[in-house]
Design a protein around this motif. Structure first.
Motif, PDB file in Angstrom:
ATOM      1  N   ILE A 421       0.955  -1.132  -0.270  1.00 53.59           N
ATOM      2  CA  ILE A 421       0.444   0.379   0.199  1.00 53.59           C
ATOM      3  C   ILE A 421       0.539   1.738   0.406  1.00 53.59           C
ATOM      4  CG2 ILE A 421      -1.798   1.374   1.199  1.00 53.59           C
ATOM      5  CD1 ILE A 421      -2.761  -1.006   2.505  1.00 53.59           C
ATOM      6  N   VAL A 422       1.708   0.802   0.410  1.00 53.89           N
ATOM      7  CA  VAL A 422       2.292   2.149   1.348  1.00 53.89           C
ATOM      8  C   VAL A 422       3.283   2.369  -0.331  1.00 53.89           C
ATOM      9  CG1 VAL A 422       4.775   3.440   2.105  1.00 53.89           C
ATOM     10  CG2 VAL A 422       3.229   1.986   3.248  1.00 53.89           C
ATOM     11  N   THR A 479      -3.246  -1.524  -4.783  1.00 52.49           N
ATOM     12  CA  THR A 479      -4.108  -2.685  -3.969  1.00 52.49           C
ATOM     13  C   THR A 479      -5.276  -0.993  -3.935  1.00 52.49           C
ATOM     14  OG1 THR A 479      -3.631  -1.538  -1.808  1.00 52.49           O
ATOM     15  CG2 THR A 479      -2.023  -2.984  -2.806  1.00 52.49           C
ATOM     16  N   VAL A 480      -7.030  -2.169  -3.382  1.00 48.27           N
ATOM     17  CA  VAL A 480      -7.747  -1.760  -3.127  1.00 48.27           C
ATOM     18  C   VAL A 480      -7.946  -0.130  -2.699  1.00 48.27           C
ATOM     19  CG1 VAL A 480     -10.364  -1.855  -2.620  1.00 48.27           C
ATOM     20  CG2 VAL A 480      -8.391  -4.017  -3.027  1.00 48.27           C
ATOM     21  N   GLU A 481      -6.823  -0.783  -1.906  1.00 50.23           N
ATOM     22  CA  GLU A 481      -6.293   1.115  -0.630  1.00 50.23           C
ATOM     23  C   GLU A 481      -6.331   2.174  -1.384  1.00 50.23           C
ATOM     24  OE1 GLU A 481      -6.098  -1.494   0.438  1.00 50.23           O
ATOM     25  OE2 GLU A 481      -6.855  -2.502   2.176  1.00 50.23           O
ATOM     26  N   VAL A 482      -5.218   2.208  -2.641  1.00 49.36           N
ATOM     27  CA  VAL A 482      -4.489   3.035  -2.562  1.00 49.36           C
ATOM     28  C   VAL A 482      -5.800   3.295  -3.864  1.00 49.36           C
ATOM     29  CG1 VAL A 482      -2.450   3.695  -4.310  1.00 49.36           C
ATOM     30  CG2 VAL A 482      -2.366   2.093  -2.663  1.00 49.36           C
ATOM     31  N   LEU A 483      -6.399   2.666  -5.060  1.00 48.17           N
ATOM     32  CA  LEU A 483      -7.204   2.812  -5.545  1.00 48.17           C
ATOM     33  C   LEU A 483      -8.550   4.211  -5.129  1.00 48.17           C
ATOM     34  CD1 LEU A 483      -7.626   0.180  -8.330  1.00 48.17           C
ATOM     35  CD2 LEU A 483      -6.769   1.735  -8.293  1.00 48.17           C
ATOM     36  N   GLY A 527      -9.375   5.203 -10.444  1.00 49.21           N
ATOM     37  CA  GLY A 527      -9.728   5.193  -9.079  1.00 49.21           C
ATOM     38  C   GLY A 527     -11.344   4.143  -8.863  1.00 49.21           C
ATOM     39  N   VAL A 528     -11.879   4.506 -10.175  1.00 50.94           N
ATOM     40  CA  VAL A 528     -12.653   3.655  -9.579  1.00 50.94           C
ATOM     41  C   VAL A 528     -12.875   1.725 -10.721  1.00 50.94           C
ATOM     42  CG1 VAL A 528     -14.714   5.466  -8.757  1.00 50.94           C
ATOM     43  CG2 VAL A 528     -14.514   5.379 -11.781  1.00 50.94           C
ATOM     44  N   HIS A 716     -14.313  -6.904   7.351  1.00 46.83           N
ATOM     45  CA  HIS A 716     -12.564  -6.221   7.623  1.00 46.83           C
ATOM     46  C   HIS A 716     -11.577  -4.982   6.969  1.00 46.83           C
ATOM     47  CE1 HIS A 716     -12.864  -9.125  10.509  1.00 46.83           C
ATOM     48  NE2 HIS A 716     -12.234 -10.111   9.774  1.00 46.83           N
ATOM     49  N   GLY A 717     -10.993  -4.347   7.193  1.00 44.51           N
ATOM     50  CA  GLY A 717     -10.966  -3.369   6.548  1.00 44.51           C
ATOM     51  C   GLY A 717     -11.419  -2.724   5.436  1.00 44.51           C
ATOM     52  N   ILE A 718     -10.621  -1.964   4.970  1.00 42.70           N
ATOM     53  CA  ILE A 718     -11.651  -0.711   4.492  1.00 42.70           C
ATOM     54  C   ILE A 718     -13.244  -1.429   3.307  1.00 42.70           C
ATOM     55  CG2 ILE A 718      -9.300  -0.034   4.591  1.00 42.70           C
ATOM     56  CD1 ILE A 718     -10.059   1.548   1.240  1.00 42.70           C
ATOM     57  N   PRO A 719     -14.238  -0.249   3.698  1.00 44.41           N
ATOM     58  CA  PRO A 719     -15.016  -0.640   3.321  1.00 44.41           C
ATOM     59  C   PRO A 719     -14.925  -0.392   2.096  1.00 44.41           C
ATOM     60  CG  PRO A 719     -15.933   0.935   4.867  1.00 44.41           C
ATOM     61  CD  PRO A 719     -14.370   0.952   4.617  1.00 44.41           C
TER      62      PRO A 719
END
Lengths: 891, 105
Positions: A421-422, A479-483, A527-528, A716-719
């Motif tokens: 992610i970083v 990753t998902v979070e980055v997107l 991003g989407v 879990h994690g970010i929704p």
């Protein structure tokens, strides 16, 4: 592929090298002239050479060199693009068949790698393994026959479009992968995205070079008077800088093309910095103006912040993957579709093209570990073999898998998920800086201090789009979070910038904020999951924004460098070509049906809507772009109406306004044509059938976009559910609704613009007075500069001040004290030296001198006195001897 | 008069000649006068040598030989000294030894 056959991909390499050749020529030319100038008046020979090189007055020749170079580069790119188009279909077909063959078991070889030789190498290995098996051999060979030929054909085709050369070996300590992992390469790899970008960049750059010949003609004078720099003796005078401008443009074109050409992150990083320095040089082209030099610094420093993130990303990926090559990194981070047993599955889902995560079960002393495979959760992500071994097994859900600390090309490894992610965020931070996204958007509006063609080329069409391009290139890394971060950054940027553009009155500032806003759209789209939409918007935006900027340049040139729209108005009869072409650009950016902007923006909104339908709590990601579509229409028409319609606001400007010469209008017309039609497809009323979009989607879109990523379904994690399949389906189903919604919003925006600025039913001044707070807030650009000044610059200055005080009082004080002591000690030491040591030596010398002086009295020089002394001495000696003898008692 | 008394007379004559020579060297300002003084000193010494050769059998030959050496040496010395005087005269147009004071310390 035969060794001696020329790769058509080299056309793009040539296109990249042409501008650097032009840059080198112009640099040497300028350097020689600079060196000769002081001697030209003294020496006749020097004078002849100096005059031959152009003399004291700048000539147009540099412009011809640069324009010819970039024009040729365009021809090369276009030819390369055509050949690529002819071959890409077959290539794609072969790849498809290969993948299909792999997904269905029955043969054991996996050619999931790039190099022909490696394929052969592996086959040999597999063959050896099979020799041992004896009887099975024939059966397997029969099954193997077909895919092997396919692989060969595919590789041959693919090798026509890529190549790499070793550049430097660096041997990082932590990689076993000494064959490749430690080598920095220079390489090129042409895919549809790169080919299209090449054609776009070279085409727009050619037109902008042509436009600049007209626009920069002021610089052709021997002495240019800068009206914006005041000195004690009136306005500042300097030599014209025509050649320098084109030299910088050439360097920029090379850097930009190299950035697109690169097949690895490091080469991109180098080009990234090069375009940054070109941007710096060209923003500060009028560097005697304080505003220009400040803007150049601001742009460069803001980009440094982003690049710091970029470097962090590079370091993480280099450390864990040991390579910068895109294909190799992607092969490392994303699961292959198939292993030796057919398609890879995690539970029911296919794991192909996804990040596979797990939890550490046991860690061994050498750093390798056993990892339990999970579905979409886990602290670590797998690093997959870059080159598939003869036989290999994919991770199975719930089982343990052995992963190496420092995996060789054929081994599994692991990377902490947070580092992935970083790293992704780091790369994205670089893109945020370059593409002027929130929160680093502050530099781009200030960058308008540069000449307008620069704003058009660098700060609208190409360089700022490089951030979007890189996000698109590195897509499988995110990753998902980055997107999700990318989507939100894009959404915030597009809204903030559009709202500021509404109140700006400087024509170039309006366009600058509109650029920031449109770049936000692209980021949002990426991003989407709207990869194609985002990059299609990049391409269409490049054309219409270049057109708008060149149009504004034409207006500014016609109005004698007046940029304030409050001084314009009613210019339509005076500059019809500029006005009409700009209208095309305005319609395109507003998203009017059948204009290029419509195709891309509609796709973006549809993608955002699809995301919203699947993740209802992320409604802002759809709402903001939808509202902003209306705002965009409003401010773009506001700009056009304020400039070209109504009554002239300033008679002086109006009287002097004139249409620009043909080198400036021709690019406008060409760009206007492309702004309308570049995204057309068949049937034209379907935005999703855009030909260009289809090419990108079909041939270049990463597989990740199609399949999405594995996400934990237990909350879990970010929704966020990156179920791109569901999103895309939803986007497709709701395309019509979104299209109408967007059209409605655009209509409202247009209506507002008409009411306020065309018919004048409402006075904009009234609106301003009604909401003074809002107006001031927007005029201050959401107070970002003030905020940064208060939050970063002033604290930094304060800390610097403290540091200086520590320096002055503590460190300098201590040093001065020590110095003082030293001086005192040396004074005492000096006294001792001079008094005692020197004194004793001097005393000895003085005594010797005194004795010598006394003795010289004897040396009279008179012969007679010598004889007298002799006689007396002899007598004395005799008396002494006699006395001595008688004392001894001798007779 | 015994031989010892006769020898003392000769020695006294030699001493007288020697002192005359030294006084002549120390008082004469004329270089030629100085040279004459030198000759007197040398001959005073010669008288002693000859006297010792006559009255002391141990020095019979040596005294004669030394006297002859001194005569030869005096001749050489006179030649060199006269040459110096001549050159001195060429440079200073005088033979006054008091004007030869360049070697003063």
């Amino acid at each position: 592929m035969p060794e001696n056959e020329l790769q058509p991909g080299l056309l793009f390499v040539v296109a990249t090298l042409l501008p650097i050749a032009s840059f080198t020529i112009l640099l040497l030319w300028g350097a020689i002239r600079w060196a000769l100038r002081p001697y030209a008046s003294d020496n006749a020979t020097v004078k002849t050479i100096f005059e031959g090189l152009g003399g004291a007055v700048p000539g147009q020749a540099p412009a011809y060199v640069a324009t010819a170079a970039i024009g040729l580069a365009f021809l090369c790119s276009f030819a390369g693009f055509c050949i690529f188009l002819a071959e890409v279909g077959e290539m794609h077909e072969l790849k498809h068949k290969l993948d299909h063959a792999k997904l269905h078991p029955g043969h054991h070889d996996d050619h999931d790698h790039d190099k022909n030789e490696k394929a052969k190498h592996n086959e040999q290995k597999v063959d050896k393994a099979k020799d041992a098996k004896g009887e099975e051999k024939k059966k397997v060979d029969a099954a193997k026959q077909a895919p092997r030929n396919l692989q060969g054909e595919y590789n041959a085709l693919k090798n026509r479009w890529e190549g790499a050369w070793d550049w430097a070996r660096v041997f990082p300590k932590s990689t076993h992968d000494s064959a490749r992992g430690s080598i920095l390469q220079i390489g090129f790899r042409i895919d549809m995205l790169a080919a299209v970008m090449f054609v776009m960049v070279t085409f727009i750059a050619t037109l902008i070079h042509l436009f600049s010949i007209g626009y920069m003609s002021d610089e052709l004078q021997k002495e240019v008077e800068d009206h914006e720099v005041h000195t004690a003796h009136g306005h500042y005078h300097r030599r014209g800088r025509f050649g320098r401008f084109f030299m910088f443009l050439s360097l920029f074109c090379f850097s930009m093309l190299n950035l697109i050409l690169a097949d690895n992150l490091f080469q991109i990083f180098v080009s990234w910095e090069l375009v940054g320095i070109c941007s710096f040089l060209l923003i500060g082209f009028y560097f005697e103006r304080t505003s220009a030099s400040n803007a150049a610094n601001k742009a460069f420093i803001t980009n440094r912040i982003g690049d710091a993130g970029f470097i962090i990303g590079l370091l993480i990926f280099w450390t864990y993957f040991g390579t910068f090559n895109f294909q190799e990194i992607f092969a490392r981070v994303r699961a292959p579709e198939a292993d030796s047993h057919g398609a890879i599955k995690l539970g029911k889902e296919s794991a192909g093209h996804k990040i596979v995560r797990g939890n550490l079960v046991k860690k061994y002393p050498d750093g390798s570990a056993s990892i339990k495979v999970e579905n979409g959760v886990g602290d670590v992500a797998f690093i997959f073999p870059r080159e598939t071994p003869g036989h290999f097994d994919a991770p199975r859900l719930g089982r343990e898998k052995y992963a190496y600390h420092d995996p060789a090309p054929t081994q599994y490894g692991y990377i902490p998920y947070w580092l992935l992610i970083v790293g992704g965020l780091g790369i994205f931070l670089g893109c945020v800086g370059k593409s002027a996204q929130f929160p680093l958007q502050v530099w781009l509006p200030d960058a308008m201090e540069g000449p307008t063609p620069v704003s058009a080329l660098i700060h609208a069409a190409t360089m700022v789009a490089a951030g979007v391009y890189l996000v698109g290139r590195c897509y499988p890394l995110f990753t998902v979070e980055v997107l999700l971060t990318i989507a939100y950054v894009g959404a915030i940027t597009l809204f903030v910038a559009a709202s500021i553009a509404v109140v700006m009155t400087d024509i170039k500032k309006v366009l600058a904020y509109s650029t920031v806003s449109q770049l936000g759209y692209m980021m949002l789209a990426l991003g989407v999951g709207g990869w194609t939409a985002g990059l299609l918007h990049l391409l269409t935006h490049a054309f219409f924004k270049a057109l708008l900027f060149l149009g504004s340049g034409s207006v500014i040139y016609g109005c004698h460098h007046q940029q304030d729209m409050l001084k314009m108005g009613g210019l339509y009869p005076k500059m019809k070509i500029t006005a009409l072409t700009m209208l095309m650009g305005v319609l395109a950016i507003a998203g009017t049906p059948f204009f290029s902007g419509w195709y891309s923006k509609d796709e973006i909104l549809a993608g955002a809507f699809g995301f919203f339908m699947v993740n209802k709590h992320h409604f802002l990601l759809f709402l903001l772009p939808l509202v902003t579509a209306g705002i965009t229409t409003f401010y773009m028409f506001r700009m056009w109406f304020m400039t070209f319609t109504g009554k002239p606001r300033d008679e002086h400007v109006y009287d002097h306004a004139h249409e620009s010469p043909w080198p400036m209008t021709v690019p406008l017309i060409l760009l206007a044509i492309l702004s309308v039609g570049v995204a057309w497809g068949w049937p034209p009323h379907e935005p999703s059938h855009s030909w260009l979009g289809h090419q990108l989607h079909h041939y270049s879109q990463p597989k990740t976009v199609e399949f999405g990523d594995l996400v934990d379904d237990h909350g879990h994690g970010i929704p966020v559910d990156v179920d791109f399949v569901a999103e895309n389906r939803s986007a497709l189903e709701n395309h019509a609704i979104v299209g109408f919604l967007a059209l409605g919003v655009v209509g409202i925006g247009l209506a507002f613009a008409l009411v306020l600025y065309y018919y004048g039913v409402l006075d904009p001044e009234d609106a301003k007075e009604q909401f003074p707070g809002v107006h001031r807030f927007l005029m201050n650009k959401w107070c970002f500069d003030e905020f940064y000044s208060a939050a970063l610059v002033r604290p930094a200055l304060q800390i610097a001040h403290w540091c200086r005080n520590v320096d002055t009082y503590a460190i300098d004080g201590f040093l001065n004290l020590v110095g003082h002591w030293t001086v005192l000690t040396s004074a005492w030491s000096g006294r001792f030296d001079r008094g005692i040591i020197d004194g004793s030596v001097n005393l000895l010398a003085d005594v010797s001198y005194a004795i010598g002086s006394w003795l010289r009295n004897v040396q009279t020089g008179y012969l007679r006195s010598y004889i007298l002394f002799l006689a007396l001495a002899a007598m004395g000696v005799w008396i002494l001897l006699y006395a001595w003898a008688s004392a001894l008692g001798a007779p | 008069m015994n031989p010892a008394e006769q020898l003392n007379l000769y020695l006294a004559l030699g001493a007288l000649l020697f002192v005359c020579g030294v006084v002549c060297m120390a008082t004469k300002r004329n270089a030629i006068g100085v040279l004459i003084g030198v000759e007197l000193v040398l001959n005073g010494a010669n008288v002693n040598f000859v006297a010792f050769s006559r009255y002391n059998p141990a020095f019979e030959i040596e005294g004669m030989i030394f006297a002859l050496f001194v005569i030869v040496m005096a001749a050489g010395e006179a030649a060199v000294a006269l040459a110096i005087v001549l050159n001195f005269y060429n440079n200073h147009t005088t033979v006054d030894v008091d004007s030869a004071e360049e070697l003063k310390g």
